[in-house]
Design a protein around this motif. Sequence first.
Motif: not given
Length: 173
Positions: A157-163
Amino acid sequence: MTQNIYDNPAFFEGYATLDRSIKGLDGAPEWSSMQKLLPPLKGKTVVDLGCGYGWFCRYARDQGAANVLGLDVSVKMLEKAQEMTTGAGIEYRREDLEQLQLEAQSVDLFYSSLALHYLENIPALFATLYQTLVPGGMLVFSAEHPIYTAPLQQGWLSDQNGQKSWPVNHYQQ
């Protein structure tokens, strides 16, 4: 019948690109540890539970096992194993491990690499294996760590910051 994602053409195609599919036992990260647990195979009756491409079956035969049986629920896996196997000494058979029936005290070694975690009713299989092993016989197996299989939707999964993170929801189930 036991879960059988390996007969899905897209999944099978992806599996074919893994090191364990290309390099065999040497491409399986768990092999060096599992190999150390194995008894001498010369003259033994060996059953590979979830044999996949048949890599361990061929190894057991080459180590002098008298009888080698490779079981898998996947038709595609069994076809690939048969295609990759030359010579005699190995029988491949389609089998749902949750329904397995074998002759009592007839097997010296059950081997299974990354297959048993697919089963829902593992106690029934273990009862069958216990009755099938000769006195002093062994079960040597590895299972996928639950961190990989716990999420309902497996994948990064990727969060809004690409993490990126791997979800572990349903880990305890």
